[in-house]
Design a protein around this motif. Structure first.
Motif, PDB file in Angstrom:
ATOM      1  N   GLY A  54      38.152  63.169  29.723  1.00 40.97           N
ATOM      2  CA  GLY A  54      37.266  63.010  28.580  1.00 40.97           C
ATOM      3  C   GLY A  54      36.253  64.127  28.425  1.00 40.97           C
ATOM      4  O   GLY A  54      35.664  64.261  27.356  1.00 40.97           O
ATOM      5  N   THR A  55      36.058  64.924  29.471  1.00 35.50           N
ATOM      6  CA  THR A  55      35.086  66.006  29.423  1.00 35.50           C
ATOM      7  C   THR A  55      35.776  67.359  29.299  1.00 35.50           C
ATOM      8  O   THR A  55      35.415  68.181  28.454  1.00 35.50           O
ATOM      9  CB  THR A  55      34.181  65.979  30.666  1.00 35.50           C
TER      10      THR A  55
ATOM     11  N   VAL B  19      39.762  69.344  25.695  1.00 33.32           N
ATOM     12  CA  VAL B  19      38.564  69.201  24.873  1.00 33.32           C
ATOM     13  C   VAL B  19      38.237  70.579  24.284  1.00 33.32           C
ATOM     14  O   VAL B  19      38.225  71.581  25.009  1.00 33.32           O
ATOM     15  CB  VAL B  19      37.392  68.669  25.707  1.00 33.32           C
ATOM     16  N   PRO B  20      37.995  70.659  22.977  1.00 33.25           N
ATOM     17  CA  PRO B  20      37.697  71.966  22.367  1.00 33.25           C
ATOM     18  C   PRO B  20      36.569  72.701  23.082  1.00 33.25           C
ATOM     19  O   PRO B  20      35.509  72.134  23.335  1.00 33.25           O
ATOM     20  CB  PRO B  20      37.299  71.593  20.932  1.00 33.25           C
ATOM     21  N   GLY B  21      36.829  73.944  23.405  1.00 35.23           N
ATOM     22  CA  GLY B  21      35.836  74.780  24.054  1.00 35.23           C
ATOM     23  C   GLY B  21      35.791  74.684  25.565  1.00 35.23           C
ATOM     24  O   GLY B  21      35.118  75.504  26.217  1.00 35.23           O
ATOM     25  N   ALA B  22      36.519  73.729  26.160  1.00 32.01           N
ATOM     26  CA  ALA B  22      36.416  73.501  27.606  1.00 32.01           C
ATOM     27  C   ALA B  22      36.886  74.702  28.412  1.00 32.01           C
ATOM     28  O   ALA B  22      36.180  75.186  29.309  1.00 32.01           O
ATOM     29  CB  ALA B  22      37.203  72.255  28.002  1.00 32.01           C
ATOM     30  N   VAL B  23      38.068  75.184  28.110  1.00 27.35           N
ATOM     31  CA  VAL B  23      38.626  76.293  28.894  1.00 27.35           C
ATOM     32  C   VAL B  23      37.797  77.557  28.714  1.00 27.35           C
ATOM     33  O   VAL B  23      37.497  78.270  29.683  1.00 27.35           O
ATOM     34  CB  VAL B  23      40.098  76.525  28.514  1.00 27.35           C
TER      35      VAL B  23
ATOM     36  N   ASP C 237      31.235  62.502  29.840  1.00 25.31           N
ATOM     37  CA  ASP C 237      31.558  61.867  28.559  1.00 25.31           C
ATOM     38  C   ASP C 237      31.360  60.359  28.582  1.00 25.31           C
ATOM     39  O   ASP C 237      31.518  59.714  27.536  1.00 25.31           O
ATOM     40  CB  ASP C 237      33.020  62.154  28.191  1.00 25.31           C
ATOM     41  N   ALA C 238      31.050  59.767  29.728  1.00 26.89           N
ATOM     42  CA  ALA C 238      30.977  58.310  29.839  1.00 26.89           C
ATOM     43  C   ALA C 238      29.627  57.870  30.392  1.00 26.89           C
ATOM     44  O   ALA C 238      29.005  58.596  31.190  1.00 26.89           O
ATOM     45  CB  ALA C 238      32.096  57.791  30.740  1.00 26.89           C
TER      46      ALA C 238
END
Length: 222
Positions: free
Chosen positions: A15-16, A90-94, A169-170
């Motif tokens: 989720g993150t 998740v967009p931007g994570a990498v 995220d939680a």
């Protein structure tokens, strides 16, 4: 827009960094259905951010004759069934992880998942080798919302907790980060903004976080 100085960055995984929530929701729903146990969104959401075994132990009365470990293994077996929702980064994570690594920021993952699972997801993202440390649900005595995993990450990275920024995220994860004394950035991948109210900053995704010289993080946020 705010700047946050940091000496280390610590990430939750599910989720993150990668959105596994659709798949996890199907997985847990299938487990309840297998035992004719009614479930609703609130019950499914109670797994978010926590070790599945811990949640199932609290629901033992719904599954007479079954241990939490047996139920967890059964649920995990559904992951590879045909038609399960695909996991999506998740967009931007990498990009964020790569930018932090390039800036020389120590990196860790603190996840409620087990090690083979965590390493498989990180390999899929192409960032496994950038992580200095992975703390899994099997490495701690007490899972989130207890801060043990985050405190272990700070200790092993040799960084004071107050010098680390953690992404979650939680609600259970946010509570763990704050109890550890770290700055928390909540990511609304799986939860509404209100559910992450204890976080210091909240972003829609990790495209809203940039690495700037210092090193520091520039958080646009919600």
């Amino acid at each position: 827009m705010e700047l946050i100085a940091l000496r280390a960055a610590v990430f939750d995984l599910d989720g993150t960094l990668i959105d596994t929530e659709p798949r996890n929701r199907v997985m847990w729903a299938r487990l309840f259905a297998a035992y004719d146990v009614p479930c609703d969104d609130e019950l499914i959401a109670s797994f978010a951010g926590r070790r599945g075994q811990d949640v199932l132990a609290g629901l033992a009365h719904l599954f007479p004759g079954r241990t939490a470990e047996e139920l967890f293994e059964q649920a995990v077996s559904y992951e590879t069934l045909p038609g399960m929702p695909a996991d999506v980064p998740v967009p931007g994570a990498v990009d964020l992880i790569r930018a932090l690594a390039k800036a020389g920021v120590p990196l860790a993952v603190v996840t409620s998942g087990l090690r083979p699972y965590a390493e498989r997801l990180l390999d899929g993202l192409g960032v496994r080798d950038l992580m200095d440390l992975i703390v899994t649900g099997g490495d701690v005595v007490t899972g989130k919302p207890h801060p043990e995993g985050y405190l272990a990450a700070a200790r092993d990275l040799d960084v004071p907790p107050e010098g680390a920024v953690a992404f979650e995220d939680a609600p259970a994860g946010v509570a763990a980060v704050k109890a550890a004394g770290m700055t928390c950035v909540g990511v609304t991948t799986t939860q509404p903004v209100g559910a992450l109210a204890e976080a210091d900053h909240v972003v829609a995704d990790l495209k809203e976080v940039d690495v700037v010289p210092g090193p520091a993080l520039r958080v646009r946020g919600l």
